[in-house]
Design a protein around this motif. Structure first.
Motif, mmCIF file in Angstrom:
data_model
loop_
_atom_site.group_PDB
_atom_site.id
_atom_site.type_symbol
_atom_site.label_atom_id
_atom_site.label_comp_id
_atom_site.label_asym_id
_atom_site.label_seq_id
_atom_site.Cartn_x
_atom_site.Cartn_y
_atom_site.Cartn_z
ATOM 1 N N SER A 1 -42.729 56.652 -48.686
ATOM 2 C CA SER A 1 -41.588 56.852 -49.302
ATOM 3 C C SER A 1 -41.404 56.117 -50.503
ATOM 4 O O SER A 1 -41.867 54.948 -50.490
ATOM 5 C CB SER A 1 -40.329 57.022 -48.350
ATOM 6 N N ARG B 1 -45.113 60.226 -44.305
ATOM 7 C CA ARG B 1 -44.299 60.277 -45.488
ATOM 8 C C ARG B 1 -43.338 59.327 -45.641
ATOM 9 O O ARG B 1 -42.872 58.872 -46.587
ATOM 10 C CB ARG B 1 -43.467 61.841 -45.288
ATOM 11 N N CYS B 2 -42.604 58.783 -44.404
ATOM 12 C CA CYS B 2 -41.934 57.645 -44.423
ATOM 13 C C CYS B 2 -42.512 56.398 -44.922
ATOM 14 O O CYS B 2 -41.991 55.510 -45.477
ATOM 15 C CB CYS B 2 -41.156 57.604 -42.999
ATOM 16 N N SER C 1 -40.773 51.600 -41.985
ATOM 17 C CA SER C 1 -40.989 53.053 -41.838
ATOM 18 C C SER C 1 -40.630 53.856 -40.774
ATOM 19 O O SER C 1 -40.120 54.963 -40.714
ATOM 20 C CB SER C 1 -42.592 53.295 -42.158
ATOM 21 N N LYS D 1 -40.619 66.091 -44.210
ATOM 22 C CA LYS D 1 -39.920 64.953 -44.446
ATOM 23 C C LYS D 1 -39.863 63.946 -43.410
ATOM 24 O O LYS D 1 -39.712 62.621 -43.517
ATOM 25 C CB LYS D 1 -38.689 64.909 -45.223
ATOM 26 N N ARG E 1 -33.643 58.958 -40.846
ATOM 27 C CA ARG E 1 -33.594 60.421 -41.330
ATOM 28 C C ARG E 1 -33.340 61.394 -40.334
ATOM 29 O O ARG E 1 -32.682 62.485 -40.631
ATOM 30 C CB ARG E 1 -35.107 60.785 -41.992
ATOM 31 N N GLN F 1 -37.816 56.454 -40.483
ATOM 32 C CA GLN F 1 -38.009 57.970 -39.894
ATOM 33 C C GLN F 1 -36.828 58.236 -38.781
ATOM 34 O O GLN F 1 -36.141 59.456 -38.966
ATOM 35 C CB GLN F 1 -39.329 57.924 -39.054
#
Length: 139
Positions: free
Chosen positions: A115, A111-112, A64, A106, A71, A68
């Motif tokens: 996901s 959130r990661c 995760s 996001k 992203r 992140q």
């Protein structure tokens, strides 16, 4: 235009590396779980199979984190592509990226962590470990 292309290529390479890290972590997680189950099957102490939860949880958190970062670099890529050639400074710092509130949500680590790509791999893996532990009658 050449410096903008070079800068975008640098960011693409980082995004690719983060994606490879995520894939590698998933592979190592499955390998370690299989190894732990194999060792606990040969061992007289089957409770060692409970250790299988540890690498999955650790790899989930690490995976995760890489997601992140990936992203963030994707947003940096979009920001660079929107710049003009004269604004290219080869800055790779993701702390200086321009983000909206919806994009900031996001990028949140939580959130990661949950996901779709993470959840669809690690949750079934945890369920499978639990089912195998019940089949082996560890307790």
């Amino acid at each position: 235009m050449e410096s903008k292309i070079k800068h975008l290529e640098m960011v693409e390479n980082i995004i690719e590396r983060m994606a490879k890290n995520c894939f590698t972590l998933k592979g190592w997680g499955i390998t370690l779980i299989a190894g732990i189950f194999a060792l606990s099957a040969k061992s007289t102490e089957q409770k060692y199979v409970l250790v299988a939860y540890i690498p999955i949880l650790v790899f989930w958190f690490l995976d995760s984190y890489y997601l992140q970062i990936e992203r963030k670099y994707k947003i940096l890529y979009k920001n660079i592509s929107a710049k003009s050639e004269s604004e290219i400074d080869f800055d790779m710092d993701t702390n200086n990226i321009i983000i909206t509130e919806s994009v900031a949500k996001k990028l949140c680590y939580f959130r990661c962590l949950f996901s779709v790509t993470e959840w669809l791999f690690y949750c079934p893996t945890l369920v499978a470990i639990t089912i195998l532990i019940r089949i082996l009658n560890v307790f």
